[in-house]
Enzyme design. Structure first.
Site, PDB file in Angstrom:
ATOM      1  N   ARG A   1      -8.564  -0.533   4.940  1.00 59.02           N
ATOM      2  CA  ARG A   1      -7.687   0.490   4.343  1.00 59.02           C
ATOM      3  C   ARG A   1      -6.343  -0.109   3.961  1.00 59.02           C
ATOM      4  NH1 ARG A   1      -6.792   5.764   7.633  1.00 59.02           N
ATOM      5  NH2 ARG A   1      -5.477   5.960   5.802  1.00 59.02           N
TER       6      ARG A   1
ATOM      7  N   CYS B   1      -3.989  13.050  13.251  1.00 62.32           N
ATOM      8  CA  CYS B   1      -4.601  11.750  13.008  1.00 62.32           C
ATOM      9  C   CYS B   1      -4.487  10.963  14.287  1.00 62.32           C
ATOM     10  CB  CYS B   1      -3.937  11.028  11.844  1.00 62.32           C
ATOM     11  SG  CYS B   1      -2.308  10.429  12.240  1.00 62.32           S
TER      12      CYS B   1
ATOM     13  N   ARG C   1       1.451  14.647  13.419  1.00 63.56           N
ATOM     14  CA  ARG C   1       1.951  14.398  12.064  1.00 63.56           C
ATOM     15  C   ARG C   1       1.934  15.632  11.163  1.00 63.56           C
ATOM     16  NH1 ARG C   1      -0.208   8.560  10.124  1.00 63.56           N
ATOM     17  NH2 ARG C   1       1.517   8.694   8.662  1.00 63.56           N
ATOM     18  N   PRO C   2       2.825  16.570  11.424  1.00 65.79           N
ATOM     19  CA  PRO C   2       2.880  17.779  10.590  1.00 65.79           C
ATOM     20  C   PRO C   2       3.437  17.497   9.186  1.00 65.79           C
ATOM     21  CG  PRO C   2       4.665  17.779  12.187  1.00 65.79           C
ATOM     22  CD  PRO C   2       3.827  16.565  12.483  1.00 65.79           C
ATOM     23  N   VAL C   3       3.331  18.483   8.294  1.00 69.74           N
ATOM     24  CA  VAL C   3       3.907  18.350   6.940  1.00 69.74           C
ATOM     25  C   VAL C   3       4.922  19.465   6.677  1.00 69.74           C
ATOM     26  CG1 VAL C   3       2.075  17.014   5.809  1.00 69.74           C
ATOM     27  CG2 VAL C   3       1.844  19.490   5.987  1.00 69.74           C
ATOM     28  N   ASP C   4       5.512  19.979   7.775  1.00 66.21           N
ATOM     29  CA  ASP C   4       6.455  21.089   7.634  1.00 66.21           C
ATOM     30  C   ASP C   4       7.668  20.729   6.772  1.00 66.21           C
ATOM     31  OD1 ASP C   4       6.901  19.332   9.877  1.00 66.21           O
ATOM     32  OD2 ASP C   4       8.550  20.622  10.491  1.00 66.21           O
ATOM     33  N   LEU C   5       8.098  19.475   6.798  1.00 66.64           N
ATOM     34  CA  LEU C   5       9.278  19.097   6.000  1.00 66.64           C
ATOM     35  C   LEU C   5       8.960  19.108   4.510  1.00 66.64           C
ATOM     36  CD1 LEU C   5      10.629  16.146   8.193  1.00 66.64           C
ATOM     37  CD2 LEU C   5      11.332  18.545   8.231  1.00 66.64           C
TER      38      LEU C   5
ATOM     39  N   LYS D   1       0.834  -1.204   0.000  1.00 64.43           N
ATOM     40  CA  LYS D   1       0.000   0.000   0.000  1.00 64.43           C
ATOM     41  C   LYS D   1       0.874   1.261   0.000  1.00 64.43           C
ATOM     42  CE  LYS D   1      -1.717   1.583   4.072  1.00 64.43           C
ATOM     43  NZ  LYS D   1      -1.434   2.990   4.379  1.00 64.43           N
ATOM     44  N   ASN D   2       1.885   1.272   0.863  1.00 61.80           N
ATOM     45  CA  ASN D   2       2.682   2.492   1.014  1.00 61.80           C
ATOM     46  C   ASN D   2       3.618   2.746  -0.156  1.00 61.80           C
ATOM     47  OD1 ASN D   2       1.379   2.982   3.368  1.00 61.80           O
ATOM     48  ND2 ASN D   2       3.115   2.501   4.718  1.00 61.80           N
TER      49      ASN D   2
ATOM     50  N   ASP E   1       5.158   0.546  11.850  1.00 66.29           N
ATOM     51  CA  ASP E   1       3.898  -0.050  11.392  1.00 66.29           C
ATOM     52  C   ASP E   1       3.746  -1.508  11.830  1.00 66.29           C
ATOM     53  OD1 ASP E   1       3.158   2.313  10.267  1.00 66.29           O
ATOM     54  OD2 ASP E   1       3.507   1.721   8.189  1.00 66.29           O
TER      55      ASP E   1
ATOM     56  N   ILE F   1       8.962   6.791  16.546  1.00 70.76           N
ATOM     57  CA  ILE F   1       8.561   7.532  15.344  1.00 70.76           C
ATOM     58  C   ILE F   1       7.326   8.403  15.598  1.00 70.76           C
ATOM     59  CG2 ILE F   1       7.988   7.346  12.873  1.00 70.76           C
ATOM     60  CD1 ILE F   1      10.704   6.111  13.425  1.00 70.76           C
TER      61      ILE F   1
ATOM     62  N   ARG G   1      -4.082  10.733   4.812  1.00 72.26           N
ATOM     63  CA  ARG G   1      -2.971  11.684   4.840  1.00 72.26           C
ATOM     64  C   ARG G   1      -2.080  11.617   3.605  1.00 72.26           C
ATOM     65  NH1 ARG G   1      -0.541  14.175   8.741  1.00 72.26           N
ATOM     66  NH2 ARG G   1       1.428  13.672   7.741  1.00 72.26           N
TER      67      ARG G   1
HETATM   68  C1  UD1 Z   1       4.751   6.785   6.192  1.00 67.31           C
HETATM   69  C2  UD1 Z   1       3.825   5.596   6.071  1.00 67.31           C
HETATM   70  C3  UD1 Z   1       3.334   5.165   7.451  1.00 67.31           C
HETATM   71  C4  UD1 Z   1       4.534   4.915   8.369  1.00 67.31           C
HETATM   72  C5  UD1 Z   1       5.473   6.108   8.377  1.00 67.31           C
HETATM   73  C6  UD1 Z   1       6.758   5.855   9.162  1.00 67.31           C
HETATM   74  C7  UD1 Z   1       2.829   5.931   3.900  1.00 67.31           C
HETATM   75  C8  UD1 Z   1       1.612   6.246   3.114  1.00 67.31           C
HETATM   76  N1  UD1 Z   1       2.703   5.963   5.227  1.00 67.31           N
HETATM   77  O1  UD1 Z   1       3.975   7.850   6.740  1.00 67.31           O
HETATM   78  O2  UD1 Z   1       2.571   3.979   7.309  1.00 67.31           O
HETATM   79  O3  UD1 Z   1       4.066   4.696   9.697  1.00 67.31           O
HETATM   80  O4  UD1 Z   1       5.849   6.456   7.018  1.00 67.31           O
HETATM   81  O5  UD1 Z   1       7.423   4.764   8.656  1.00 67.31           O
HETATM   82  O6  UD1 Z   1       3.860   5.629   3.352  1.00 67.31           O
HETATM   83  N2  UD1 Z   1       7.202  14.474  10.387  1.00 67.31           N
HETATM   84  C9  UD1 Z   1       7.370  15.808  10.683  1.00 67.31           C
HETATM   85  N3  UD1 Z   1       7.209  16.713   9.671  1.00 67.31           N
HETATM   86  C10 UD1 Z   1       6.925  16.338   8.382  1.00 67.31           C
HETATM   87  C11 UD1 Z   1       6.785  14.978   8.092  1.00 67.31           C
HETATM   88  C12 UD1 Z   1       6.930  14.058   9.112  1.00 67.31           C
HETATM   89  O7  UD1 Z   1       7.621  16.170  11.832  1.00 67.31           O
HETATM   90  O8  UD1 Z   1       6.798  17.209   7.517  1.00 67.31           O
HETATM   91  C13 UD1 Z   1       7.339  13.459  11.463  1.00 67.31           C
HETATM   92  C14 UD1 Z   1       6.058  12.672  11.701  1.00 67.31           C
HETATM   93  O9  UD1 Z   1       5.163  13.339  12.552  1.00 67.31           O
HETATM   94  C15 UD1 Z   1       6.612  11.405  12.323  1.00 67.31           C
HETATM   95  C16 UD1 Z   1       7.962  11.228  11.599  1.00 67.31           C
HETATM   96  O10 UD1 Z   1       8.269  12.485  11.041  1.00 67.31           O
HETATM   97  O11 UD1 Z   1       6.848  11.586  13.693  1.00 67.31           O
HETATM   98  C17 UD1 Z   1       7.938  10.192  10.470  1.00 67.31           C
HETATM   99  O12 UD1 Z   1       6.849  10.471   9.603  1.00 67.31           O
HETATM  100  P1  UD1 Z   1       6.881  10.130   8.051  1.00 67.31           P
HETATM  101  O13 UD1 Z   1       8.039   9.216   7.783  1.00 67.31           O
HETATM  102  O14 UD1 Z   1       6.798  11.379   7.286  1.00 67.31           O
HETATM  103  O15 UD1 Z   1       5.534   9.324   7.898  1.00 67.31           O
HETATM  104  P2  UD1 Z   1       4.530   9.351   6.688  1.00 67.31           P
HETATM  105  O16 UD1 Z   1       5.264   9.554   5.413  1.00 67.31           O
HETATM  106  O17 UD1 Z   1       3.377  10.234   7.006  1.00 67.31           O
END
Ligand code: UD1
Length: 430
Positions: free
Chosen positions: A407, A125, A130-134, A22-23, A315, A337, A101
């Site tokens: 899902r 969630c 789970r921010p998207v700042d990066l 899926k991922n 996961d 994580i 997400r």
């Molecule tokens: C992906 C996987 C999810 C898995 C996760 C970690 C998909 C669709 N989902 O989620 O199943 O649990 O990787 O292996 O592939 N973070 C920030 N800022 C950001 C982005 C992330 O602080 O902009 C933090 C997150 O809150 C978290 C950590 O980074 O604590 C890792 O998140 P990330 O690897 O980005 O997870 P996803 O890509 O959302």
């Protein structure tokens, strides 16, 4: 809402075909936005999240054509052909993004191809903020101007994106994927430092290469991308789902059974295999997959810490906790994580588990037996951990909110039942 009823106590013996990941599938689907040529993905899992992504892409103007195996049996991945002749909308609406997400993965490709994108912020969630700042910070470094307006990320790069060196302060799978996709059409070279190395990121990079992208360092934490004017189509088989494989390995472990996981490779689940081997489980690689067995002896408590790949995946943390509930001795499970990923703990305790949580660690003291109970969970992996517990519990476990499982697990009941589990889906009335 559907429920799943499990009668526990049977060792699982048989074979389980592992579906495409899926991922990996979700970002791969988003790559269609980078080209006007057809992209065909094979080994597609049948999941609600895939359907959600298809709906999102369709509203951007993508022609999505799905061709599932006619008999629809587990193990025969479908094919999906995606063609994006024109992008008709650059907005990813809240309605769809809040459901999943991973929708935010359209941001980089839309911006790279159209010079603009408007994507709803996914918000929190069940497993944390789970921010998207990066994602946003990286795209800004590539020259995008980005504002947050009314709950939306409004991004513009009218003259296109330009290459940049982006150093991630922490490993993010999604941010690596978004920026990797964006960089393939940027002007000049991009370097992603401290990039995620998950097999799903590798799969994405390989597909982008097949589409004509110039990427070096695949599989390492430093990706170098030389931007191209355009990408073409490709045909790509999705990597097998290591989280699904790991989950069924744990089903063999917890029930004292023997399961052959077909169409997967040991290297994808090496960290899990190492930990479970220490706990008394055997792994053998075969020509077609991996055999997992716990024929003799008890499970032994082992400590686990989640980490980015190649470490133990977050996961699989909930599933591992279920396995440790009936092990001999104690196990310390540490989640590094996500900050709120122990929602399964109170439900496992309702089934008789002995667990103490202190901040990011859970101390699991093995108990002689678990007992069936009505349970529910608020996320995908937590839900499946309760299924695992139900497989070994005495009596009947009834899992509510099954839509979480749908899902991310392709035909779960069918796959477990084929190994002798007593698992049935009770359809919601009406
Ligand atoms: C992906 C996987 C999810 C898995 C996760 C970690 C998909 C669709 N989902 O989620 O199943 O649990 O990787 O292996 O592939 N973070 C920030 N800022 C950001 C982005 C992330 O602080 O902009 C933090 C997150 O809150 C978290 C950590 O980074 O604590 C890792 O998140 P990330 O690897 O980005 O997870 P996803 O890509 O959302």
């Amino acid at each position: 809402m559907d429920r799943i009823r499990i009668r526990g106590g049977r060792p699982l013996i048989g074979t389980i075909p592992i579906s495409g990941a899926k991922n990996a599938a979700l970002p791969l689907m988003a790559t269609t936005l980078l080209t006007d040529q057809p992209l065909t993905l094979t080994n597609m899992p049948r999941l609600v999240d895939i359907a959600t992504m298809a709906t999102l892409l369709a509203q951007h103007g993508v022609d999505v054509h799905r061709n599932d195996h006619p008999n629809g049996k587990a193990g025969f991945g479908g094919e999906m052909r995606l063609t994006t002749a024109n992008i008709t909308s650059t907005t990813a609406p809240y309605e769809l993004v809040r459901r999943m997400r991973a929708s935010v993965l359209v941001l980089g490709p839309l911006l790279a191809r159209c010079g603009r994108a408007r994507v709803s912020l996914p918000g929190g969630c069940a497993i944390g903020t789970r921010p998207v700042d990066l994602h946003i910070g990286g795209l800004r470094q590539m020259g995008a101007s980005i504002d947050l307006v009314g709950g939306y990320i409004e991004a513009e790069a009218p003259k296109g994106l330009s290459g940049a060196t982006i150093v991630f302060p922490m490993v993010s799978v999604g941010a690596t994927e978004n920026l990797l996709m964006a960089a393939t059409l940027a002007r000049g070279d991009t370097e992603l430092v401290n990039a995620a190395r998950e097999p799903e990121v590798v799969d994405l990079a390989r597909c982008l290469q097949a589409m004509g992208a110039d990427i070096e360092g695949i599989g390492t934490d430093r990706l170098r991308i030389r931007g191209r004017d355009r990408l073409g189509g490709a045909r790509h088989a999705i990597v097998s789902d290591r989280i699904e494989a790991g989950t069924y390995a744990m089903a063999a472990a917890i029930t004292g059974g023997r399961i052959e996981l077909l169409d997967t490779r040991l290297e994808l689940i090496l960290a899990v295999a190492k930990i479970l081997t220490n706990a008394g489980v055997e792994f053998t690689e075969t020509a077609t997959g991996v055999v997992v067995s716990r024929a003799n002896g008890a499970l032994i408590g082992v400590d686990v810490m989640t980490e980015p790949f190649p470490g133990f995946p977050t996961d699989l943390q909930a599933q591992m906790m279920a396995v440790m509930c009936t092990a001999q001795g104690a196990a310390m499970i540490t989640e590094t994580i996500f900050e709120n990923r122990f929602m399964h703990v109170p439900e496992l305790m309702r089934m008789g588990a002995n667990i103490t949580v202190h901040q990011a660690s859970a101390l699991v003291r093995g108990v002689g037996r678990l007992t069936g109970a009505p349970v529910m969970a608020t996320d995908l992996r937590a839900s499946v951990s309760l299924v695992l517990a139900g497989l070994v519990a005495e009596g009947t476990t009834e899992l509510n909110r099954v839509y979480h499982l749908d899902r991310g697990y392709d035909r779960l009941e069918e796959k477990l039942a084929a190994c002798g589990a007593s698992v049935e889906r009770i359809k919601a009335e009406g």
